[in-house]
Design a protein around this motif. Structure first.
Motif, PDB file in Angstrom:
ATOM      1  N   UNK A 137      -8.144  -3.927  -2.272  1.00  0.00           N
ATOM      2  CA  UNK A 137      -8.203  -4.373  -3.660  1.00  0.00           C
ATOM      3  C   UNK A 137      -9.624  -4.248  -4.187  1.00  0.00           C
ATOM      4  N   UNK A 138      -9.754  -3.824  -5.441  1.00  0.00           N
ATOM      5  CA  UNK A 138     -11.062  -3.641  -6.047  1.00  0.00           C
ATOM      6  C   UNK A 138     -11.837  -4.957  -6.124  1.00  0.00           C
ATOM      7  N   UNK A 139     -11.125  -6.071  -6.094  1.00  0.00           N
ATOM      8  CA  UNK A 139     -11.781  -7.376  -6.217  1.00  0.00           C
ATOM      9  C   UNK A 139     -12.450  -7.837  -4.921  1.00  0.00           C
ATOM     10  N   UNK A 140     -12.172  -7.155  -3.795  1.00  0.00           N
ATOM     11  CA  UNK A 140     -12.745  -7.570  -2.521  1.00  0.00           C
ATOM     12  C   UNK A 140     -14.270  -7.443  -2.552  1.00  0.00           C
ATOM     13  N   UNK A 141     -14.977  -8.465  -2.078  1.00  0.00           N
ATOM     14  CA  UNK A 141     -16.432  -8.470  -2.045  1.00  0.00           C
ATOM     15  C   UNK A 141     -16.926  -9.146  -0.766  1.00  0.00           C
ATOM     16  N   UNK A 142     -18.012  -8.610  -0.217  1.00  0.00           N
ATOM     17  CA  UNK A 142     -18.704  -9.243   0.897  1.00  0.00           C
ATOM     18  C   UNK A 142     -19.973  -9.924   0.416  1.00  0.00           C
ATOM     19  N   UNK A 143     -20.378  -9.625  -0.806  1.00  0.00           N
ATOM     20  CA  UNK A 143     -21.580 -10.228  -1.373  1.00  0.00           C
ATOM     21  C   UNK A 143     -21.786  -9.733  -2.788  1.00  0.00           C
ATOM     22  N   UNK A 144     -22.729 -10.365  -3.477  1.00  0.00           N
ATOM     23  CA  UNK A 144     -23.012  -9.999  -4.870  1.00  0.00           C
ATOM     24  C   UNK A 144     -24.152  -8.999  -4.985  1.00  0.00           C
ATOM     25  N   UNK A 145     -24.855  -8.743  -3.875  1.00  0.00           N
ATOM     26  CA  UNK A 145     -25.911  -7.748  -3.858  1.00  0.00           C
ATOM     27  C   UNK A 145     -26.002  -7.145  -2.464  1.00  0.00           C
ATOM     28  N   UNK A 146     -26.659  -5.972  -2.401  1.00  0.00           N
ATOM     29  CA  UNK A 146     -26.744  -5.282  -1.122  1.00  0.00           C
ATOM     30  C   UNK A 146     -27.505  -6.120  -0.102  1.00  0.00           C
ATOM     31  N   UNK A 147     -27.121  -6.063   1.173  1.00  0.00           N
ATOM     32  CA  UNK A 147     -27.806  -6.848   2.211  1.00  0.00           C
ATOM     33  C   UNK A 147     -29.202  -6.302   2.491  1.00  0.00           C
ATOM     34  N   UNK A 148     -29.901  -6.908   3.407  1.00  0.00           N
ATOM     35  CA  UNK A 148     -31.267  -6.509   3.743  1.00  0.00           C
ATOM     36  C   UNK A 148     -31.299  -5.110   4.346  1.00  0.00           C
ATOM     37  N   UNK A 149     -32.489  -4.525   4.370  1.00  0.00           N
ATOM     38  CA  UNK A 149     -32.658  -3.190   4.961  1.00  0.00           C
ATOM     39  C   UNK A 149     -32.250  -3.186   6.433  1.00  0.00           C
ATOM     40  N   UNK A 150     -32.420  -4.312   7.110  1.00  0.00           N
ATOM     41  CA  UNK A 150     -32.040  -4.394   8.523  1.00  0.00           C
ATOM     42  C   UNK A 150     -30.547  -4.165   8.719  1.00  0.00           C
ATOM     43  N   UNK A 151     -29.759  -4.460   7.688  1.00  0.00           N
ATOM     44  CA  UNK A 151     -28.326  -4.190   7.714  1.00  0.00           C
ATOM     45  C   UNK A 151     -28.029  -2.813   7.134  1.00  0.00           C
ATOM     46  N   UNK A 152     -28.699  -2.475   6.049  1.00  0.00           N
ATOM     47  CA  UNK A 152     -28.426  -1.207   5.374  1.00  0.00           C
ATOM     48  C   UNK A 152     -28.713   0.004   6.255  1.00  0.00           C
ATOM     49  N   UNK A 153     -29.829  -0.007   6.984  1.00  0.00           N
ATOM     50  CA  UNK A 153     -30.218   1.179   7.734  1.00  0.00           C
ATOM     51  C   UNK A 153     -29.223   1.554   8.841  1.00  0.00           C
TER      52      UNK A 153
END
Length: 277
Positions: A137-153
C-alpha cells in the motif's frame, strides 16, 4: 551457437525475438510506469529459451543485455527529470560509492555462479517484488525522513549488488526504499533514474568481462551482452512506450499493477519449475 555456423535464415528468428522483446518491454513500461530489466530480463529469458540459447548462458545473457539497454534509457530519463528539478543530486553523490561497491560485488558473484543460480536469484526477488506490487500500500511508511548515512550506505550497496545480479536499474528497490521513508514519489522516481546510470554502466562492463570468449554465446555477443539485442531493444522499447501509455489511460492503474504482479509471479514460478521441476 556461433556466428560461423549460422546462416541468415537461422539468424532471422533470433532478431525477430529481440524485436518482440523491445516492443513488449516498451509497451509494458508505458502501461505500468516501470522499465529497465524488471521487464526486459524475463521477456529476454523467455525469448532465449524459445530460441534454444544454451541454458548455461541464457540468464547471464539476458541480464547483461538488459543492463546495456538501461544505460541510454536511464540517461534520457534522468535528464528529463532534471529539467523539472526533481532529482536529488546530493543523494546520488552520497550513494555513488556504496552503489558502485555493491555493483562490483554483485557482478563478481554473477561471473562466478552458474546460470541456474542467477535464475534462482532473479526468480526469488521477482516473486518478492510481485507480492509487494500486489499487496503493498502506498500509505506504508517506515519513517518521515530518510535514515542516517549509516543505514543508507549499506542499503545503497545492497541495491547496487542486487540490481547488477538481476539486470535492472535499481528503480524497483530505490523507489520503494525512498517512499517508505516519506520521500515524494516523483523525487524518488527521478532520483532512481540516476541510480540506473550508476548501476548499469559498470555492471555491463563486468558482464562483458565475465563472458568474454564464452563459446556458448549467440552471434554478435561481446561477453554476456548481445549487440543485436542492444541495437533492437533500445529504440523499439522507446518507440513502443507511448503506445503503452495511451492504453494505460483507458485501463484501471490498480488493475495494471496487479496484472504486472501476476506476470512477474508467473515468470518467477516458471523459472523455479525449470530449475526444480
Amino acid at each position: 551457437m556461433n556466428i560461423e555456423a549460422m546462416s541468415l535464415m537461422e539468424l532471422a528468428p533470433f532478431a525477430a525475438g529481440l524485436v518482440f522483446t523491445g516492443l513488449i518491454a516498451g509497451i509494458l513500461a508505458g502501461l505500468l510506469g516501470v522499465g529497465g530489466g524488471i521487464v526486459i530480463v524475463p521477456v529476454l529469458y523467455h525469448v532465449f529459451t524459445l530460441l534454444g540459447i544454451d541454458e548455461g548462458v541464457r540468464m547471464h545473457l539476458a541480464v547483461g543485455t538488459s543492463l546495456g539497454t538501461i544505460i541510454l534509457v536511464s540517461i534520457r530519463s534522468v535528464r528529463a527529470h532534471a529539467q523539472k528539478g526533481v532529482v536529488d543530486w546530493q543523494m546520488l553523490r552520497d550513494w555513488a560509492l556504496p552503489v558502485l561497491a555493491g555493483v562490483v560485488l554483485g557482478t563478481g558473484v554473477a561471473a562466478w555462479v552458474s546460470g541456474d543460480a542467477l535464475t534462482g536469484v532473479f526468480a526469488t526477488i521477482a516473486l518478492v517484488v510481485a507480492a509487494n506490487l500486489a499487496f503493498g500500500k502506498e500509505s506504508w511508511r517506515l519513517g518521515s525522513q530518510l535514515p542516517s548515512k549509516a543505514v543508507q550506505y549499506p542499503v545503497a550497496a545492497a541495491i547496487g549488488g542486487l540490481s547488477a545480479l538481476m539486470g535492472i536499474g535499481g528503480g524497483t528497490f530505490g523507489v520503494t526504499f525512498m517512499t517508505l521513508y516519506g520521500k515524494n514519489p516523483r523525487e524518488a522516481v527521478a532520483t532512481s533514474a540516476g541510480l540506473g546510470v550508476l548501476i548499469a554502466v559498470p555492471a555491463m562492463i563486468g558482464f562483458v568481462w565475465a563472458g568474454w570468449n564464452d563459446p556458448r554465446l549467440p552471434p554478435f555477443s561481446i561477453g554476456y551482452v548481445n549487440l543485436i539485442g542492444l541495437a533492437l531493444i533500445m529504440p523499439l522499447s522507446i518507440l513502443a512506450a507511448p503506445w503503452g501509455a495511451t492504453i494505460a489511460h483507458a485501463i484501471s492503474h490498480k488493475a495494471l499493477i496487479r496484472a504486472f504482479a501476476l506476470f512477474l509471479a508467473l515468470t518467477s514460478l516458471q523459472m523455479f519449475y525449470r530449475l526444480f521441476g
